[in-house]
Scaffold this active site. Sequence first.
Site, PDB file in Angstrom:
ATOM      1  N   CYS A  84       4.876   4.549  -4.111  1.00 17.78           N
ATOM      2  CA  CYS A  84       4.858   3.730  -5.332  1.00 17.78           C
ATOM      3  C   CYS A  84       3.672   4.098  -6.216  1.00 17.78           C
ATOM      4  O   CYS A  84       3.795   4.155  -7.440  1.00 17.78           O
ATOM      5  CB  CYS A  84       4.853   2.243  -4.982  1.00 17.78           C
ATOM      6  SG  CYS A  84       6.450   1.692  -4.333  1.00 17.78           S
ATOM      7  N   GLN A 107       0.831  -1.211   0.000  1.00 16.69           N
ATOM      8  CA  GLN A 107       0.000   0.000   0.000  1.00 16.69           C
ATOM      9  C   GLN A 107       0.862   1.256   0.000  1.00 16.69           C
ATOM     10  O   GLN A 107       0.474   2.289   0.559  1.00 16.69           O
ATOM     11  CB  GLN A 107      -0.951  -0.012   1.192  1.00 16.69           C
ATOM     12  CG  GLN A 107      -2.145  -0.942   1.010  1.00 16.69           C
ATOM     13  CD  GLN A 107      -2.991  -0.560  -0.206  1.00 16.69           C
ATOM     14  OE1 GLN A 107      -3.089   0.609  -0.574  1.00 16.69           O
ATOM     15  NE2 GLN A 107      -3.593  -1.550  -0.836  1.00 16.69           N
ATOM     16  N   SER A 108       2.013   1.195  -0.636  1.00 17.22           N
ATOM     17  CA  SER A 108       2.907   2.348  -0.658  1.00 17.22           C
ATOM     18  C   SER A 108       2.299   3.530  -1.423  1.00 17.22           C
ATOM     19  O   SER A 108       1.957   3.415  -2.606  1.00 17.22           O
ATOM     20  CB  SER A 108       4.232   1.940  -1.311  1.00 17.22           C
ATOM     21  OG  SER A 108       4.977   3.084  -1.659  1.00 17.22           O
ATOM     22  N   ASN A 109       2.189   4.668  -0.730  1.00 17.25           N
ATOM     23  CA  ASN A 109       1.737   5.901  -1.395  1.00 17.25           C
ATOM     24  C   ASN A 109       2.780   6.383  -2.390  1.00 17.25           C
ATOM     25  O   ASN A 109       2.457   6.900  -3.455  1.00 17.25           O
ATOM     26  CB  ASN A 109       1.515   7.004  -0.357  1.00 17.25           C
ATOM     27  CG  ASN A 109       0.421   6.649   0.628  1.00 17.25           C
ATOM     28  OD1 ASN A 109      -0.705   6.385   0.223  1.00 17.25           O
ATOM     29  ND2 ASN A 109       0.747   6.632   1.913  1.00 17.25           N
TER      30      ASN A 109
END
Length: 332
Positions: A79, A75-77
């Site tokens: 990325c 859930q990387s913002n």
Amino acid sequence: MKPAYPARLSLAQLPTPLQPLDRFSALLGGPRIWLKRDDLTGSLCTGNKVRKLEFIFAHALAEAYDSVISCGGLQSNHCRATAVLAAQLGLRCVLVLRGEQPAEADGNLLLARLAGADIRYIPVQDYQQQLPALLEHERKRLAKAGSKALVIPTGGSDGLGVWGYIAAAGELQQDFRRLGIAPRHIVHASGSGGTQAGLMLGAWLHGLDAGIVGINVCDDYDYFAAKIRQDIDDWQQRYGAAVDWQQLSFSLIDGYVGEGYGQAGQPVLQCIAELARTEGVILDPVYSGKAFSGLCQEIRNGRFAGESDLVFIHTGGIYGLYAFRDSIQAVL
Ligand SMILES: *Cc1c(COP(=O)(O)O)cnc(C)c1O
């Protein structure tokens, strides 16, 4: 010596608003909290990473990279923002993500996939032990196919990415002048350290007289002290700058990580819900909500007593909320 700004693309909606949370601050009984709305840097490009990526993608285009490779959690913002901006600029994007491919892509992961990112899912232990080798493997694979790929570190935090929040410190200074306020502290969530390193450098370069206070959402004090030093050293080397460490303000409130990175306990979820219904502003459980909940606790404990104005940076993260749908509903 203070270096000049490097090339920058205009990718974020700037300047972002700085708005007072009058009702919430009154409930809390501390200083008036001003929210720097860096969640409004864009809709798909919401959050703090876009400020860093303005400089990172400018560098990529100037050096004729045709691809970018980055990494982070599922859930990387960072990325998601990288994937969306790569698509906007016509670059290929490869993401090395920590974890198994979930049955259903949600939130940030769904958006990154929609934006065409090529995703590698890496089991947690392998990711933790071999990240540099995994990134290098992807870079070589693209090179063999005739592609020049820029590896962007976790969170875009390095000597290049810190420019995003060096510039943001200048923007805050303009905000303070326009509004006639002089907050003594600027508080924000720290995850990979680049936001804090940038604000520290930016406050110094712009002569902004406010303490920069990170609240870590993972790791601990020693980790951040070392990581921020590393990013600032990298910045000095790249731009031939000489930092006066005495003049940099470093402050980190460690104690609100809770169960760990990406885990949000009841106080965090309740604080998010309270702010949402009091002010119509939504924070995320992993970063901004965890740090803001910590800030509220510190204010209740009297840490900022006697100060009239205080700034909290809303660093974004809204799409990460959807992965917490069950636990959030449980506190409503
Ligand atoms: C990445 C991130 C942060 C932390 O910023 P760093 O520069 O990595 O310390 C804070 N909030 C959100 C929403 C983020 O995505």
